[in-house]
Design a protein around this motif. Structure first.
Motif, PDB file in Angstrom:
ATOM      1  N   ALA A 127       1.860  12.015   0.815  1.00 25.80           N
ATOM      2  CA  ALA A 127       2.990  11.927   1.748  1.00 25.80           C
ATOM      3  C   ALA A 127       2.499  11.723   3.174  1.00 25.80           C
ATOM      4  N   ARG A 128       1.422  12.420   3.510  1.00 22.19           N
ATOM      5  CA  ARG A 128       0.892  12.260   4.863  1.00 22.19           C
ATOM      6  C   ARG A 128       0.281  10.877   5.033  1.00 22.19           C
ATOM      7  N   ALA A 129      -0.362  10.384   3.950  1.00 23.46           N
ATOM      8  CA  ALA A 129      -0.917   9.029   4.036  1.00 23.46           C
ATOM      9  C   ALA A 129       0.195   7.998   4.220  1.00 23.46           C
ATOM     10  N   VAL A 130       1.307   8.191   3.493  1.00 20.75           N
ATOM     11  CA  VAL A 130       2.449   7.292   3.642  1.00 20.75           C
ATOM     12  C   VAL A 130       3.000   7.356   5.054  1.00 20.75           C
ATOM     13  N   ASP A 131       3.063   8.579   5.608  1.00 19.31           N
ATOM     14  CA  ASP A 131       3.539   8.722   6.996  1.00 19.31           C
ATOM     15  C   ASP A 131       2.653   7.959   7.965  1.00 19.31           C
ATOM     16  N   ILE A 132       1.319   8.035   7.719  1.00 22.84           N
ATOM     17  CA  ILE A 132       0.397   7.338   8.626  1.00 22.84           C
ATOM     18  C   ILE A 132       0.589   5.828   8.515  1.00 22.84           C
ATOM     19  N   LEU A 133       0.673   5.333   7.255  1.00 25.01           N
ATOM     20  CA  LEU A 133       0.833   3.896   7.069  1.00 25.01           C
ATOM     21  C   LEU A 133       2.197   3.395   7.527  1.00 25.01           C
ATOM     22  N   SER A 134       3.178   4.263   7.524  1.00 28.29           N
ATOM     23  CA  SER A 134       4.530   3.876   7.944  1.00 28.29           C
ATOM     24  C   SER A 134       4.721   4.002   9.445  1.00 28.29           C
ATOM     25  N   SER A 135       3.693   4.469  10.149  1.00 31.32           N
ATOM     26  CA  SER A 135       3.831   4.677  11.599  1.00 31.32           C
ATOM     27  C   SER A 135       3.909   3.329  12.321  1.00 31.32           C
ATOM     28  N   SER A 136       4.382   3.356  13.552  1.00 31.29           N
ATOM     29  CA  SER A 136       4.557   2.141  14.357  1.00 31.29           C
ATOM     30  C   SER A 136       3.224   1.499  14.696  1.00 31.29           C
ATOM     31  N   ASP A 137       2.156   2.339  14.730  1.00 27.68           N
ATOM     32  CA  ASP A 137       0.842   1.783  15.077  1.00 27.68           C
ATOM     33  C   ASP A 137       0.387   0.785  14.033  1.00 27.68           C
ATOM     34  N   VAL A 138       0.548   1.162  12.766  1.00 33.01           N
ATOM     35  CA  VAL A 138       0.090   0.286  11.697  1.00 33.01           C
ATOM     36  C   VAL A 138       0.955  -0.956  11.593  1.00 33.01           C
ATOM     37  N   LEU A 139       2.273  -0.762  11.567  1.00 35.63           N
ATOM     38  CA  LEU A 139       3.169  -1.904  11.463  1.00 35.63           C
ATOM     39  C   LEU A 139       3.084  -2.787  12.706  1.00 35.63           C
ATOM     40  N   GLY A 140       2.913  -2.154  13.881  1.00 36.08           N
ATOM     41  CA  GLY A 140       2.778  -2.925  15.121  1.00 36.08           C
ATOM     42  C   GLY A 140       1.544  -3.788  15.106  1.00 36.08           C
ATOM     43  N   ASN A 141       0.450  -3.214  14.582  1.00 40.57           N
ATOM     44  CA  ASN A 141      -0.782  -3.998  14.507  1.00 40.57           C
ATOM     45  C   ASN A 141      -0.620  -5.190  13.588  1.00 40.57           C
ATOM     46  N   ALA A 142       0.142  -5.016  12.543  1.00 42.34           N
ATOM     47  CA  ALA A 142       0.366  -6.151  11.642  1.00 42.34           C
ATOM     48  C   ALA A 142       1.113  -7.277  12.354  1.00 42.34           C
ATOM     49  N   VAL A 194       0.841  -1.211   0.000  1.00 43.45           N
ATOM     50  CA  VAL A 194       0.000   0.000   0.000  1.00 43.45           C
ATOM     51  C   VAL A 194       0.866   1.247   0.000  1.00 43.45           C
ATOM     52  N   ILE A 195       1.898   1.206   0.834  1.00 35.53           N
ATOM     53  CA  ILE A 195       2.813   2.360   0.884  1.00 35.53           C
ATOM     54  C   ILE A 195       3.495   2.559  -0.459  1.00 35.53           C
ATOM     55  N   GLN A 196       3.920   1.426  -1.062  1.00 33.41           N
ATOM     56  CA  GLN A 196       4.576   1.516  -2.372  1.00 33.41           C
ATOM     57  C   GLN A 196       3.622   2.082  -3.426  1.00 33.41           C
ATOM     58  N   MET A 197       2.343   1.658  -3.346  1.00 31.37           N
ATOM     59  CA  MET A 197       1.350   2.180  -4.273  1.00 31.37           C
ATOM     60  C   MET A 197       1.196   3.694  -4.122  1.00 31.37           C
ATOM     61  N   LEU A 198       1.175   4.145  -2.875  1.00 27.07           N
ATOM     62  CA  LEU A 198       1.075   5.586  -2.626  1.00 27.07           C
ATOM     63  C   LEU A 198       2.314   6.317  -3.135  1.00 27.07           C
ATOM     64  N   GLN A 199       3.469   5.713  -2.889  1.00 25.50           N
ATOM     65  CA  GLN A 199       4.704   6.353  -3.345  1.00 25.50           C
ATOM     66  C   GLN A 199       4.772   6.410  -4.873  1.00 25.50           C
ATOM     67  N   ASP A 200       4.307   5.309  -5.526  1.00 25.84           N
ATOM     68  CA  ASP A 200       4.256   5.328  -6.995  1.00 25.84           C
ATOM     69  C   ASP A 200       3.320   6.413  -7.499  1.00 25.84           C
ATOM     70  N   MET A 201       2.170   6.521  -6.817  1.00 29.58           N
ATOM     71  CA  MET A 201       1.230   7.576  -7.219  1.00 29.58           C
ATOM     72  C   MET A 201       1.836   8.958  -7.006  1.00 29.58           C
ATOM     73  N   SER A 202       2.570   9.110  -5.926  1.00 26.03           N
ATOM     74  CA  SER A 202       3.219  10.392  -5.659  1.00 26.03           C
ATOM     75  C   SER A 202       4.242  10.714  -6.755  1.00 26.03           C
ATOM     76  N   SER A 203       5.034   9.672  -7.125  1.00 23.14           N
ATOM     77  CA  SER A 203       6.032   9.893  -8.191  1.00 23.14           C
ATOM     78  C   SER A 203       5.354  10.253  -9.505  1.00 23.14           C
ATOM     79  N   LYS A 204       4.265   9.537  -9.805  1.00 21.23           N
ATOM     80  CA  LYS A 204       3.537   9.824 -11.042  1.00 21.23           C
ATOM     81  C   LYS A 204       2.954  11.234 -11.021  1.00 21.23           C
ATOM     82  N   THR A 205       2.413  11.610  -9.868  1.00 25.75           N
ATOM     83  CA  THR A 205       1.846  12.963  -9.745  1.00 25.75           C
ATOM     84  C   THR A 205       2.919  14.021  -9.902  1.00 25.75           C
TER      85      THR A 205
END
Length: 421
Positions: A309-324, A18-29
């Protein structure tokens, strides 16, 4: 332990996708934003050049219109002056032609007067010649001399005193019963004396008449010459004025043609100017609209990039990865896993909803289809696969544990039977 680690790896991989998808979209944008900047820079250059070109053409057409209008005004004034000049010259020609006719009429009158005067003087001189010749003869024909003298006495050209003397002398000759006098008589001397005096007087008078005849002839020649000079001057003046009329008419016609050409050119230039003004207005409007559109798109792209970028920051946070990672605590048992799974699911759903709502809000605020589509994709629960994988692994582990327990029970039973035996 190995299956748990594998599940953990797969969960983290899903989040990273998901993060990679957002980053790809950011690069494309960002790339699209840069492409738009390059394209707009080219368009903006065209706008600047087109604006300068149209304004230059408008300045030239405005200058041409001013020059043509000035030339048309000048030609109009000149044509009017030429027309007035032609009218004046035509009037002068008509006046000169009238003067020539008047001069010719006066010349004819003068010629007739001269002819009458010349004839009168000539006849008087001739009569005097004959009278003098008669009076000089000693044996003259008295009736003939009387007739000549009578002609002199009746002439209007003779002075009154001369007419009276001649008339008296004629009376003397007529009163003589012999028609003459004896030259030996005393009266003959008197007559001779009288005739001699008259002859001298007639000679002087004849000289005067000859002189007047000469003066009359001279005056006639001068009058004729003067009249010819006047007529010649008037004729030359008429020819010159007619020549000037022709030249002025040619110039007037040429300027009339030129003014017609200038008016046509002026109309074409005004049409061209109006077209250039309309084109400039359209170009200006188009450039301004595209400028605003470009600025809005650039702002949208920047905000999209910031939102991603903010969405990537949220998904990259410890809360999301910790929950996984917490999804994989299988060793606690299925019941505990399910309880904790519900808690983790709630927390995961909260974080996922937070990301989705943020992206949806940004998509609506920025009118960005990209962010709205991304929010919808996140709404499809990207962690569902991970959860299903975890559930499948838990079920498989429990089955394996149950089989192991059964197998261990079977072995224990068999071992018990062996001991009893």
């Amino acid at each position: 332990a190995a299956p748990v680690l594998a599940a953990e790896s797969q969960s983290i991989s899903a989040v990273q996708k998901v993060i990679q998808m957002l980053q790809d979209m950011s690069s494309k944008t960002k790339q699209e934003k840069n492409d738009e900047e390059v394209a707009f820079a080219t368009f903006e250059t065209w706008c600047t050049q087109e604006d300068a070109r149209l304004k230059s053409e408008l300045a030239k057409t405005a200058e041409n219109i001013e020059l043509l209008s000035a030339e048309i005004g000048k030609l109009t004034t000149e044509i009017k002056a030429h027309g007035e000049r032609i009218g004046t010259l035509s009037q002068e020609v008509a006046g000169h032609e009238g003067d020539i006719k008047a001069e010719e009429a006066q010349r004819e009158k003068d010629r007739q007067a001269y002819a009458a005067e010349s004839t009168d003087f000539s006849e008087s001189v001739d009569a005097l010649d004959r009278a003098i010749a008669i009076l000089k003869k000693e044996d003259y024909d008295r009736p003939g001399s009387a007739e000549a003298l009578l002609q002199l006495s009746n002439s209007d050209r003779m002075p009154a005193k001369v007419r009276s003397i001649v008339a008296a002398f004629v009376g003397m000759t007529k009163d003589s019963p012999l028609g003459g006098m004896d030259s030996s008589a005393p009266e003959a001397n008197a007559y001779e004396f009288q005739s001699g005096s008259i002859v001298e007087m007639l000679k002087r008078l004849q000289d005067q008449f000859r002189e007047k005849l000469g003066e009359s002839q001279k005056e006639e020649m001068n009058s004729k010459h003067a009249s010819a000079m006047i007529i010649q001057d008037l004729t030359d003046s008429i020819e010159n004025k007619k020549s000037e009329i022709e030249e002025t008419t040619v110039v007037k016609e040429r300027k009339t043609e030129k003014i017609a050409q200038d008016k046509k050119e002026l109309a074409d230039t005004e049409t061209q100017k109006a077209a250039n003004e309309q084109t400039l207005k359209e170009v200006t409007t188009e450039c301004q609209e595209k400028m605003l559109s470009f600025q809005e798109k650039q702002q949208l792209r920047a905000e999209e990039i910031e939102a991603i970028a903010r969405a990537v920051d949220i998904l990259s946070s410890s809360d999301v990865l910790g929950n996984a990672e917490k999804h994989l605590a299988l060793a606690q048992g299925r019941a505990l896993l399910q309880v904790e799974g519900m808690d983790r699911e709630g927390r995961s759903q909260g974080i996922r909803r937070q990301v989705r709502e943020y992206l949806e809000g940004e998509g609506q605020r920025l009118h960005s289809g990209r962010l709205t589509l991304l929010a919808q994709s996140l709404g499809a629960n990207p962690f569902e696969k991970v959860k299903q994988m975890i559930d499948a692994m838990i079920t498989r582990l429990l089955e394996e544990a149950n089989e192991d327990a059964q197998h261990e029970g079977f072995c224990d039973t068999e071992m018990g039977k062996s001991k009893v035996t």
